[in-house]
Design a protein around this motif. Structure first.
Motif, short mmCIF file in Angstrom:
data_model
loop_
_atom_site.label_atom_id
_atom_site.label_comp_id
_atom_site.label_asym_id
_atom_site.label_seq_id
_atom_site.Cartn_x
_atom_site.Cartn_y
_atom_site.Cartn_z
N LEU A 142 0.82 -1.20 0.00
CA LEU A 142 0.00 0.00 0.00
C LEU A 142 0.86 1.26 0.00
CD1 LEU A 142 -2.64 -1.02 2.72
CD2 LEU A 142 -2.81 -1.30 0.24
N GLU A 143 0.60 2.13 -0.95
CA GLU A 143 1.19 3.46 -0.92
C GLU A 143 0.45 4.30 0.12
OE1 GLU A 143 3.81 4.32 -2.60
OE2 GLU A 143 3.98 2.50 -3.82
N GLU A 144 1.03 5.41 0.53
CA GLU A 144 0.40 6.30 1.48
C GLU A 144 -1.01 6.67 1.00
OE1 GLU A 144 -0.35 8.67 4.74
OE2 GLU A 144 1.37 7.35 4.45
N GLY A 145 -2.00 6.48 1.88
CA GLY A 145 -3.39 6.81 1.57
C GLY A 145 -4.14 5.74 0.81
N GLU A 146 -3.45 4.67 0.42
CA GLU A 146 -4.10 3.62 -0.37
C GLU A 146 -4.79 2.61 0.54
OE1 GLU A 146 -3.00 0.68 -4.16
OE2 GLU A 146 -1.41 1.62 -2.99
N THR A 147 -5.94 2.09 0.08
CA THR A 147 -6.74 1.11 0.81
C THR A 147 -6.48 -0.28 0.27
OG1 THR A 147 -8.45 2.77 1.25
CG2 THR A 147 -9.08 0.47 1.50
N GLY A 148 -6.47 -1.27 1.14
CA GLY A 148 -6.17 -2.63 0.74
C GLY A 148 -7.34 -3.35 0.10
N PHE A 149 -7.10 -4.60 -0.31
CA PHE A 149 -8.11 -5.43 -0.96
C PHE A 149 -9.37 -5.53 -0.11
CE2 PHE A 149 -10.24 -9.44 -1.69
CZ PHE A 149 -10.27 -9.56 -3.07
N CYS A 150 -9.20 -5.57 1.21
CA CYS A 150 -10.33 -5.76 2.12
C CYS A 150 -11.23 -4.53 2.22
CB CYS A 150 -9.84 -6.15 3.50
SG CYS A 150 -8.94 -4.84 4.35
N GLY A 179 -21.67 -6.34 13.01
CA GLY A 179 -20.76 -6.39 11.88
C GLY A 179 -20.37 -4.99 11.45
N THR A 180 -19.21 -4.89 10.79
CA THR A 180 -18.77 -3.61 10.22
C THR A 180 -18.81 -3.74 8.70
OG1 THR A 180 -16.45 -4.29 10.47
CG2 THR A 180 -17.42 -3.00 12.25
N PHE A 181 -17.71 -3.51 8.01
CA PHE A 181 -17.68 -3.71 6.56
C PHE A 181 -16.30 -4.20 6.14
CE2 PHE A 181 -16.76 0.83 7.30
CZ PHE A 181 -15.53 0.98 6.65
N GLY A 182 -16.26 -4.80 4.94
CA GLY A 182 -15.00 -5.27 4.39
C GLY A 182 -14.77 -6.76 4.57
N CYS A 183 -13.96 -7.32 3.67
CA CYS A 183 -13.58 -8.73 3.72
C CYS A 183 -12.34 -8.93 2.86
CB CYS A 183 -14.71 -9.62 3.21
SG CYS A 183 -14.35 -11.41 3.34
N ASN A 184 -11.49 -9.87 3.26
CA ASN A 184 -10.26 -10.13 2.50
C ASN A 184 -10.38 -11.34 1.58
OD1 ASN A 184 -10.38 -11.90 4.67
ND2 ASN A 184 -8.19 -11.84 5.09
N MET A 185 -11.60 -11.85 1.40
CA MET A 185 -11.85 -12.86 0.38
C MET A 185 -12.90 -12.32 -0.59
SD MET A 185 -11.59 -16.51 2.45
CE MET A 185 -11.81 -17.46 0.93
N ASP A 186 -13.23 -13.11 -1.62
CA ASP A 186 -14.15 -12.64 -2.65
C ASP A 186 -15.02 -13.80 -3.12
OD1 ASP A 186 -15.36 -10.92 -4.47
OD2 ASP A 186 -13.85 -11.27 -6.02
N CYS A 187 -15.79 -14.36 -2.19
CA CYS A 187 -16.61 -15.54 -2.49
C CYS A 187 -17.77 -15.16 -3.42
CB CYS A 187 -17.15 -16.15 -1.22
SG CYS A 187 -15.86 -16.70 -0.08
N PRO A 188 -17.91 -15.85 -4.55
CA PRO A 188 -18.96 -15.50 -5.50
C PRO A 188 -20.37 -15.78 -5.00
CG PRO A 188 -17.85 -17.51 -6.18
CD PRO A 188 -17.06 -16.96 -5.04
N PHE A 189 -20.48 -16.52 -3.88
CA PHE A 189 -21.80 -16.86 -3.32
C PHE A 189 -22.09 -16.08 -2.04
CE2 PHE A 189 -18.57 -20.13 -2.38
CZ PHE A 189 -18.34 -19.83 -1.04
N CYS A 190 -21.32 -15.05 -1.73
CA CYS A 190 -21.46 -14.34 -0.46
C CYS A 190 -22.88 -13.80 -0.27
CB CYS A 190 -20.47 -13.18 -0.39
SG CYS A 190 -20.54 -12.25 1.16
N GLN A 191 -23.48 -14.11 0.88
CA GLN A 191 -24.85 -13.66 1.15
C GLN A 191 -24.88 -12.30 1.83
OE1 GLN A 191 -26.88 -16.35 3.77
NE2 GLN A 191 -25.36 -16.22 5.38
#
Length: 273
Positions: free
Chosen positions: A12-20, A64-76
């Motif tokens: 991550l560069e300064e100010g950049e947000t991660g995948f999650c 719960g809050t928000f965000g996730c570090n996976m990308d499940c195509p079936f996420c409910q």
């Protein structure tokens, strides 16, 4: 900098947000942007988390809050798991306020707080701080997680979390890659968590993806090598998100896989049936 929270180690560069979408490089540090920003809250039966051997018959305040570090195509819960800062309505709450709310609900049968709905551990600081306050009041803490964070992150939570329900989404590296995850990270998480707290596991059975007899035999044998008393929840898939054109898991298939798993494990539970 590389974010140290999970297996991705996002550069991550300064100010950049991660995948999650829940962490940002701020001043050379990985900082949570979801801290105290609640998207969902409900007083749920513990069986809904799901837990079958952790205070059955009780209720638990789920947040719960928000965000996730996976990308499940079936996420409910993709509306919040796939959201970033400002992408979904939130309510601000401090760890002390959350613990006080949980305490107020004790009279309705509440036993504590479950951190759930999105992937709570990408915002582990809020979980840790809240769990510490909850524990001071004599209440319980539970985390419902994909188990895909680093050993260092998990170590911050071990003193406070009483129970984990961990998604073991399948048992091949290929399947985990499809979901944007890492199987070995999850296995290490499970072993460490099981040595310190109550652990139950959940595997969503997706037809044509992780429903092979041999895979279930390997998955259940590995769990048994950790502790055969760990409950395994096998749940039915229903069409969601990018898999809305798929058919639900047949109950007969779920039952057959449960019979395979039960040869090695003491407790196998079928869900969503």
């Amino acid at each position: 900098m590389n974010c140290p929270v999970c297996f991705r180690r996002c550069p991550l560069e300064e100010g950049e947000t991660g995948f999650c979408r829940a962490r940002r490089n701020t001043g050379g540090r990985s900082v949570s942007v979801s801290y105290g920003k609640i998207t969902s809250a409900a007083l749920d039966p513990v069986e809904k988390k799901p837990f079958v051997k952790f205070h059955p018959g009780s209720l638990i305040l789920s947040v719960g809050t928000f965000g996730c570090n996976m990308d499940c195509p079936f996420c409910q819960n993709y509306e919040i798991a796939g959201a970033g800062e400002g992408g979904v309505p939130t309510r601000s709450i401090s760890p002390t306020e959350l613990a006080a709310l949980a305490d107020e609900l004790r009279g309705r049968g509440n036993i504590g707080v479950a951190y759930t709905y999105n992937e709570p551990l990408v915002g582990w600081e809020f979980v840790r701080d809240s769990a510490a306050e909850v524990k001071k009041r004599g209440l319980k803490n539970a985390a419902v997680t994909n188990g895909s964070v680093s050993a260092e992150t998990l170590s911050e939570l071990l003193p406070y979390i009483d129970a984990y329900n961990i998604d073991l989404k399948g048992f091949t590296d290929e399947y985990y890659r499809k979901l944007g995850g890492n199987l070995e990270s999850v296995k290490e998480f499970i072993k460490t968590a099981a040595s310190k707290a109550h652990v139950e596991l959940t595997t969503l059975i997706v037809p044509g993806e992780n429903d092979g007899d041999d895979e279930m035999a390997a998955l259940s044998a590995w769990i048994a090598s950790v502790d055969r008393k760990i409950p395994l929840h096998l749940t039915r898939f229903f069409p969601r998100r990018l898999m809305s054109n798929r058919k639900p898991t047949e109950t007969a298939l779920l039952r057959r896989l449960a019979e395979i798993a039960a040869k090695r494990l003491d407790t196998v539970v079928m869900g969503n049936i």
